[in-house]
Design an enzyme around this catalytic site. Structure first.
Site, PDB file in Angstrom:
ATOM      1  N   GLU A   1       0.893  -1.158   0.000  1.00 16.43           N
ATOM      2  CA  GLU A   1       0.000   0.000   0.000  1.00 16.43           C
ATOM      3  C   GLU A   1       0.928   1.205   0.000  1.00 16.43           C
ATOM      4  O   GLU A   1       1.383   1.644   1.040  1.00 16.43           O
ATOM      5  CB  GLU A   1      -0.904  -0.046   1.241  1.00 16.43           C
TER       6      GLU A   1
ATOM      7  N   GLU B   1       5.446  11.204  -1.792  1.00 14.59           N
ATOM      8  CA  GLU B   1       6.240  10.293  -0.946  1.00 14.59           C
ATOM      9  C   GLU B   1       7.091   9.346  -1.796  1.00 14.59           C
ATOM     10  O   GLU B   1       8.101   8.844  -1.343  1.00 14.59           O
ATOM     11  CB  GLU B   1       5.397   9.416   0.005  1.00 14.59           C
TER      12      GLU B   1
HETATM   13  C1  6LC Z   1       2.677   2.904   4.069  1.00 16.00           C
HETATM   14  C2  6LC Z   1       3.833   3.132   4.594  1.00 16.00           C
HETATM   15  C3  6LC Z   1       4.533   2.040   5.340  1.00 16.00           C
HETATM   16  O1  6LC Z   1       5.564   1.484   4.554  1.00 16.00           O
HETATM   17  C4  6LC Z   1       5.217   2.633   6.565  1.00 16.00           C
HETATM   18  O2  6LC Z   1       5.087   1.758   7.640  1.00 16.00           O
HETATM   19  C5  6LC Z   1       6.656   2.805   6.137  1.00 16.00           C
HETATM   20  O3  6LC Z   1       7.555   2.749   7.203  1.00 16.00           O
HETATM   21  C6  6LC Z   1       6.824   1.619   5.183  1.00 16.00           C
HETATM   22  N1  6LC Z   1       7.799   1.828   4.115  1.00 16.00           N
HETATM   23  C7  6LC Z   1       7.812   2.819   3.194  1.00 16.00           C
HETATM   24  N2  6LC Z   1       8.847   2.684   2.349  1.00 16.00           N
HETATM   25  C8  6LC Z   1       9.508   1.558   2.735  1.00 16.00           C
HETATM   26  C9  6LC Z   1      10.660   0.889   2.254  1.00 16.00           C
HETATM   27  N3  6LC Z   1      11.334   1.362   1.224  1.00 16.00           N
HETATM   28  N4  6LC Z   1      11.066  -0.235   2.894  1.00 16.00           N
HETATM   29  C10 6LC Z   1      10.379  -0.697   3.964  1.00 16.00           C
HETATM   30  N5  6LC Z   1       9.288  -0.100   4.476  1.00 16.00           N
HETATM   31  C11 6LC Z   1       8.848   1.006   3.861  1.00 16.00           C
HETATM   32  C12 6LC Z   1       1.696   3.951   3.685  1.00 16.00           C
HETATM   33  N6  6LC Z   1       2.179   5.057   2.954  1.00 16.00           N
HETATM   34  C13 6LC Z   1       1.521   5.446   1.885  1.00 16.00           C
HETATM   35  N7  6LC Z   1       0.626   4.659   1.370  1.00 16.00           N
HETATM   36  N8  6LC Z   1       1.789   6.614   1.448  1.00 16.00           N
END
Ligand code: 6LC
Length: 424
Positions: free
Chosen positions: A201, A210
């Site tokens: 998501e 983002e």
């Molecule tokens: C979801 C965001 C979640 O995904 C949040 O818990 C964040 O820490 C994690 N996340 C985001 N990018 C990464 C990544 N590259 N590796 C691991 N975890 C990640 C909701 N955000 C949106 N839908 N905007």
């Protein structure tokens, strides 16, 4: 504008050079190309500076400039950029280490139920499959997978400190046989095998804000097996020209006669402060849409490449259905989840005004001046989502439109362009 006066006698403007191309939106913004030398006269805000290029002055986005003329001070530049992370990961993952955002996402029924429905309607096909849940947060999607289907394993990947609690939740719900929680950035983690399904998501405001989608694409290229499934499988950004009477009244018309006084000299400041950036978390009334919406951008999650994210363009053509005041454009997104079964029904998550409101709500882009439009008029143009060259989670949305009037007496064509930084 205000800054202009202050600077007339500014003796030593600062020389800066453009890191990247920029197309000014409003009439008081400059357009420039990468490498152009600009003179900065004032820094009225951290994001927008008052600058000069070839004798013309206007606002420029500060993050597009670096100090010194082209070629100069390269070393200083390298030092500077190493100080600040263009992904702002500390701040980003820091905020996901707290409950506030998870509460907001989990309480969003349409969002969470859509993912639950995807798992439920594919439960038979998920049997013995290997799943990766990228950015699992509290692990809700992984838990749905483990409880509603029988995958062989779910790799739940999370970079924020929430992951400690995710592990506990997996245990508490007796899913530790199926779910393997992995702490770290999806770009850096190692899996023992390729996956059949990559679910995430990742959608932000106006779909891309983002730019978590980049992490999803990199994980896809590294870990999704040939022929594997992406959830969501595609995404679209929808746009509609709209009225925004009460928002306009609250921020702009307010200054016309408060307490019987003329406060109109504040209107240009109000425009700069309230209408330069888009308004997030806006809920548009379906009756404020001046025409049916149109999908302006479509992303195929199998073929989309990271480099494509730098600049995404779309076109629109709207037929005005009822006369009204055109205050701006409203945008939202829809994502589709293909079925693992051939011919199976897809699941859709629609964040538009005709669906249940989600935590994303919609995004409003206000024009500088409202325009009266009439049934039969058309509004056509383009939208460009340009990723910020420095701040990788940010972008600028540029709208270019022309209104073609259908009535004889007003038979004219009005055009406009405006760029909206989101957020820098
Ligand atoms: C979801 C965001 C979640 O995904 C949040 O818990 C964040 O820490 C994690 N996340 C985001 N990018 C990464 C990544 N590259 N590796 C691991 N975890 C990640 C909701 N955000 C949106 N839908 N905007």
């Amino acid at each position: 504008m205000q800054a202009e006066k202050e600077d007339e006698d500014d003796a030593s403007p600062e020389e800066c050079y453009a890191r990247s191309d920029f197309t000014g939106g409003a009439s008081d913004q400059l357009s420039f190309s990468s490498g152009d030398k600009l003179l900065v006269h004032a820094k009225p805000s951290t994001d927008w500076w008052w600058a000069e290029l070839r004798g013309v002055r206007g606002y420029v986005p500060a993050s597009y400039l670096r100090p010194g003329a082209a070629g100069e001070e390269e070393e200083e530049e390298e030092e500077d950029s190493s100080l600040e992370d263009p992904w702002q990961d500390e701040e980003y993952f820091g905020s996901y280490g707290m409950l506030r955002l998870h509460l907001e996402m989990l309480s969003d029924k349409s969002r969470t139920e859509a993912y639950r429905q995807v798992v439920l309607s594919n439960s038979a096909s998920l049997r013995n499959k290997v799943v990766m849940d990228l950015g699992c947060g509290t692990g809700i999607i992984s838990l749905f997978c483990a409880q509603l289907a029988q995958p062989s394993v779910v790799y739940a990947v999370e970079a924020s400190s929430m992951v400690e609690y995710t592990r506990q939740l997996v245990k508490q719900n007796a899913c530790e046989e199926v779910i393997t929680v992995l702490q770290g950035r999806a770009e850096e983690i190692e899996l023992p095998e390729q996956v059949d399904v990559l679910v995430s998501e990742w959608m932000g405001n106006c779909l891309l804000f983002e730019f978590m989608v980049e992490s999803v694409l990199l994980a896809r290229d590294r870990w999704l097996r040939e022929g594997g499934m992406m959830w969501p499988s595609s995404a679209a950004l929808a746009l509609v020209p709209c009225q925004a009477d009460s928002y306009y009244a609250e921020k702009m018309a307010f200054w016309e006669r408060p307490y019987g006084l003329d406060f109109t000299p504040l209107q240009s400041l109000a425009q700069q402060e309230f209408f330069t950036k888009p308004k997030f978390s806006y809920l548009i009334e379906p009756s404020d849409c001046l025409s049916p919406p149109c999908d302006v951008i479509y992303l195929d999650m199998y073929t989309l490449q990271v480099k494509d994210l730098e600049e995404i363009q779309g076109q629109f053509h709207f037929c005005v259905e009822k006369s009204g005041v055109f205050h701006g454009f409203t945008a939202w997104f829809t994502v589709h989840f293909e079925s693992l079964e051939t011919g199976g029904a897809a699941v859709e998550l629609n964040t538009g005004p005709n669906s249940e409101p989600t935590h994303w709500k919609q995004t409003l882009f206000m024009l500088d001046r409202p325009v009266s439009v009439y049934a039969g008029d058309s509004i056509s143009g383009t939208i460009v989502l340009r990723r910020n060259p420095v701040w990788r989670r940010h972008m600028t949305v540029t709208l270019h439109w022309s209104i073609n009037s259908s009535t004889e007496e007003t038979d004219n064509c009005q055009v406009g362009t405006k760029s909206f930084p989101m957020w820098r």
